[in-house]
Design an enzyme around this catalytic site. Sequence first.
Site, PDB file in Angstrom:
ATOM      1  N   ASP A 464       0.515  -0.342   2.292  1.00 46.00           N
ATOM      2  CA  ASP A 464      -0.723   0.818   1.602  1.00 46.00           C
ATOM      3  C   ASP A 464      -1.742  -0.147   1.401  1.00 46.00           C
ATOM      4  OD1 ASP A 464       0.977  -0.612  -0.225  1.00 46.00           O
ATOM      5  OD2 ASP A 464       0.376   0.890  -1.759  1.00 46.00           O
ATOM      6  N   ARG A 468      -2.624  -5.448  -4.727  1.00 38.50           N
ATOM      7  CA  ARG A 468      -2.142  -5.310  -6.143  1.00 38.50           C
ATOM      8  C   ARG A 468      -0.677  -5.467  -6.139  1.00 38.50           C
ATOM      9  NH1 ARG A 468      -3.753   0.871  -5.766  1.00 38.50           N
ATOM     10  NH2 ARG A 468      -1.794   1.825  -4.613  1.00 38.50           N
ATOM     11  N   ASP A 469       0.258  -5.054  -7.146  1.00 36.61           N
ATOM     12  CA  ASP A 469       1.667  -5.366  -7.181  1.00 36.61           C
ATOM     13  C   ASP A 469       2.334  -4.341  -6.517  1.00 36.61           C
ATOM     14  OD1 ASP A 469       0.663  -3.536  -9.041  1.00 36.61           O
ATOM     15  OD2 ASP A 469       2.092  -4.202 -10.685  1.00 36.61           O
ATOM     16  N   GLU A 470       2.157  -3.928  -5.059  1.00 35.97           N
ATOM     17  CA  GLU A 470       2.536  -3.140  -4.686  1.00 35.97           C
ATOM     18  C   GLU A 470       2.742  -3.421  -3.137  1.00 35.97           C
ATOM     19  OE1 GLU A 470       0.963   0.704  -5.197  1.00 35.97           O
ATOM     20  OE2 GLU A 470       2.495   1.852  -3.989  1.00 35.97           O
ATOM     21  N   ASP A 477       1.370   6.559   4.721  1.00 33.27           N
ATOM     22  CA  ASP A 477      -0.073   5.825   5.095  1.00 33.27           C
ATOM     23  C   ASP A 477       0.151   5.353   6.745  1.00 33.27           C
ATOM     24  OD1 ASP A 477       0.950   5.588   2.294  1.00 33.27           O
ATOM     25  OD2 ASP A 477      -1.139   4.340   1.904  1.00 33.27           O
ATOM     26  N   TRP A 537       5.364  12.050   4.620  1.00 39.20           N
ATOM     27  CA  TRP A 537       6.008  10.370   4.506  1.00 39.20           C
ATOM     28  C   TRP A 537       6.854  10.267   5.389  1.00 39.20           C
ATOM     29  CZ3 TRP A 537       2.141  12.293   1.683  1.00 39.20           C
ATOM     30  CH2 TRP A 537       1.062  11.208   1.107  1.00 39.20           C
ATOM     31  N   GLU A 748      -9.124   3.396  -1.486  1.00 37.42           N
ATOM     32  CA  GLU A 748      -7.891   4.289  -1.449  1.00 37.42           C
ATOM     33  C   GLU A 748      -8.477   5.787  -2.098  1.00 37.42           C
ATOM     34  OE1 GLU A 748      -5.519   3.159  -4.669  1.00 37.42           O
ATOM     35  OE2 GLU A 748      -3.844   4.261  -3.995  1.00 37.42           O
ATOM     36  N   HIS A 769      -7.442   0.204   1.422  1.00 33.19           N
ATOM     37  CA  HIS A 769      -6.328   1.281   1.589  1.00 33.19           C
ATOM     38  C   HIS A 769      -6.664   1.740   3.109  1.00 33.19           C
ATOM     39  CE1 HIS A 769      -3.241   1.574  -1.535  1.00 33.19           C
ATOM     40  NE2 HIS A 769      -3.066   3.011  -0.799  1.00 33.19           N
TER      41      HIS A 769
HETATM   42  C1  RAM Z   1       0.648   4.918  -3.763  1.00 34.04           C
HETATM   43  C2  RAM Z   1       0.320   4.250  -2.758  1.00 34.04           C
HETATM   44  C3  RAM Z   1       0.363   4.856  -1.154  1.00 34.04           C
HETATM   45  C4  RAM Z   1       0.812   6.197  -1.320  1.00 34.04           C
HETATM   46  C5  RAM Z   1       1.786   6.632  -2.630  1.00 34.04           C
HETATM   47  C6  RAM Z   1       2.185   7.850  -2.478  1.00 34.04           C
HETATM   48  O1  RAM Z   1       1.257   4.251  -4.592  1.00 34.04           O
HETATM   49  O2  RAM Z   1      -0.803   3.348  -2.806  1.00 34.04           O
HETATM   50  O3  RAM Z   1      -0.895   4.726  -0.522  1.00 34.04           O
HETATM   51  O4  RAM Z   1       1.367   6.725  -0.284  1.00 34.04           O
HETATM   52  O5  RAM Z   1       1.059   6.193  -3.486  1.00 34.04           O
END
Ligand code: RAM
Length: 898
Positions: A464, A468-470, A477, A537, A748, A769
């Site tokens: 995504d 960041r911490d993800e 996505d 998704w 994003e 994003h």
């Molecule tokens: C966020 C992500 C991503 C998205 C979800 C639902 O945390 O960055 O882009 O698909 O949420």
Amino acid sequence: MVQIVKVRCEYLKNPLGIDVLHPRISWQIQSEERGIQQQAYQLQVSLEPEFGQVLWDSGRNDTGQSVHVVLDQIELKARTRYFYRVKVWACGQQLEGSDWSETAYFETGIMDYSQWTAEWISAPSVLAAREEDAERCPLLRTFVTVEKTVKSARIYATALGMYELQWNGNRIGDHYFTPGWTSYGKRLQYQVYDVTEQLGVGTHAIGALLGNGWYKGELGWTQKKETYGSRAALLFQLHIGYEDGTEDVVVSGNDWQATGSAILMSEMYHGERYDARLELEWHSGQATDSDVWHSVEIITHSKSMITQQVNEPVRPAEILKPIAVLQTPEGDTVLDFGQNMVGWVKFEVEGAAGHVVELQHAEVLDQAGNFYMGNIRKAEQRIQYTLKGKGKETFEPHFTFQGFRYVLLTGFKAPILLEAFSGIVLHSDMERTGFFECSDAKVNQLHHNIVWGQKGNFVDVPTDCPQRDERLGWTGDAQMFIRTASYVMNVAPFFTKWLLDLKADQTPEGGIPFYIPNLKPEFSEGWGDTSHSSAAWGDAAVICPWTLYEAYGDTRLLEAQYDSMNQWIQYIFEQGSDPYLWNTGFHFGDWLGLDSKADSYVGATDRDFVATAYYAYSVSLVAKAAKALGKAADLERLALWHEKIIAAFQHEFLTPSGRLSVPTQTAQVLALRFGLVSGTAKEKAEHKLAELLKEQNDHLTTGFVGTPYLNPVLSEAGRNDLAYRLLLQEDYPSWLYQITKGATTIWEHWDGIKEDGSFWSADMNSFNHYAYGAIGEWLYSYVAGIQPDEEQPGFKHVKISPQPGPGLTWAEARLMTMYGMVVSSWRLNEAGQMEIQVTVPGNAYATLKLPGAQSAARVLENGTALAKAAGITAIHEEAGSVTLALGSGQYHFTYDGH
Ligand code: RAM
């Protein structure tokens, strides 16, 4: 003259480590002449580059197939290099045989996991006993003595965690973040390195640094570690073949030693801490001191999930130099790389031993021009380097990457020299295939941003965001962006790998986790106890393989995913209170739609509507897959299933007079794109969409789900005027709004930075994003008009229908397909004529719709009447439109009357 170029095996140029039993070969045919079609090919395979002895010869094979030709006649042996070449007979004006192509090769790998005789080795726990060593990366080593001349040498290696191999102190290979990120419990890829050159007679030191990586480092936003395991370990096998025909194998085992390296900490999100004073002359063979070197520990871990690497490795792809050094109002010294990028900074520094320098990485400066880390959340993105104090020192990190444009420098001596810093851009090394340009500079910047969004988020998995911490493989996505991605780069190997993980992580009921590779459920806090299967998704399970099939004609991939695709729709079938509606469970809905309620991320479009629309779409695609794979019974069942969903959808969401009961932009877009309405209901939806846009003064309110299809739907409805207006809007919300705010990647949020320069909440505000970059699909397939044909996939048949619109005077797209380069460009010239230039590659053909051409008689091709131009095999005129059937070649059309 026909010429064969780009001979590839499994999409790759001379790959090592091919473990499929029957790899596929593809080539391209080039010629100056028009209308080139392959009539026959001959393929030869040999164990020698000179083809002295031919191992297998297809003989003349009368077929037009030049893409994904399966090598199913040879039984491949492990760890063997196979050379191959191809020759074709092609028909243009006359039948011509080509020369042999250049010789290409592929090399098989370990093939059978029982051939892994190496053992998993790990650093002993004593190395981490002191508190300051708790995070330290171990260094493992062994020595190899070579007494005879080496003919060939290969390393096969993988790790739990990440590894970097070194040879007498130098890095081996240019693969980064190895072994990549997979669903480690089920699939772990290994890598192959050719080290023949390095292996002269003498004693060599082999080292391996181990890092946490995705395997055991921090992952997700809940600051949890050890997703897959708690111990980093190496598996290493070196096969040495000597000139005299004998062989040696060096494996990881208990004769290896371990010590702490100079890397005191390395984490994907947080960066790296390195103390150069701790560097060892570890390869000299002298430091055998038992205080420093300990025996490794052998750990028990399965090898059965070890598998070939199908995607391209992550490599340093380019280098960016900083464009400026800034002094912020708060007094910080900050480098500006001019581009939001992903990778790391390599730097040179000089100073006293023990002096510490630090780099912190951020995407944006705040309203006041200060360094801003808020949106990076808990990821530290910090590199800390302690100098050894011996003149000029150069550093780049190992097991971490950063998403950034700005770098905060601490401890560096003034004046800062820009030459001392380089931004190393790292991503999966995919072939760039798509190029787009038009008369509007901001739209070109938008395309640039799409490309950079893809670079930064295709680091072994489609993420995504990269900062960041993800940084997770969010399925939604990925499916939203995959079509655009498949224009910009060849993403077939990349997604083939990811889809194997998707299949591996699919739940027994057919559900699809929110991200692939999946994390443990407790890493997903915040989503309640659901951790999988949101509409739009989970549909990645179906949309991604289908998109790859259309773009690359990859039937094998489609076949491989077919069960998983079916399981996904079966999963949905079981969910609803009515089997043909999806009206239960958790969904992200039209994520980040601007019509959401205050304090919500979910757009206004009814979630059951979104879920059922995607359900219908997925079933329709599985039906197409059944057709493509020749599964007639399935096709019939799926077609019926699809009809029932449409009926249920209409019953639920269409008023008796034919309006959609959900009055949002996204609802109209989905219903139109997925063919859920027809006749007057379709017209009403088109009309409603225009009306809803008008209410917003021709601006969108769509989120993740509606945005990718918005412009395609408008073009299909004959509303290019509106689609172009949306594209070219510069005020919020629009694609170009962010360009006016200086964006160099896709944001994003439509309002990541607001009009007044303030930010959208830091809690979720990525500036890299790719989801909204899905507009790229429309640029290639509508503005320039290059589309695949599902009946003749992989661009064997290219549908070209450029769609000029108000605000642009020209546009051009080039696309490297499996057959070669397709070009489509249009230009309104100074005389007010339309000029269309098109290239169709050899062994492909095209249908070209000439925009705005009133009659074929008024169109010239390079100054000649159409009927006389070579390569044009048919001319259709219908209600003021002209469509041509074209063979391969380059064409230039001119006509009045647009
Ligand atoms: C966020 C992500 C991503 C998205 C979800 C639902 O945390 O960055 O882009 O698909 O949420």
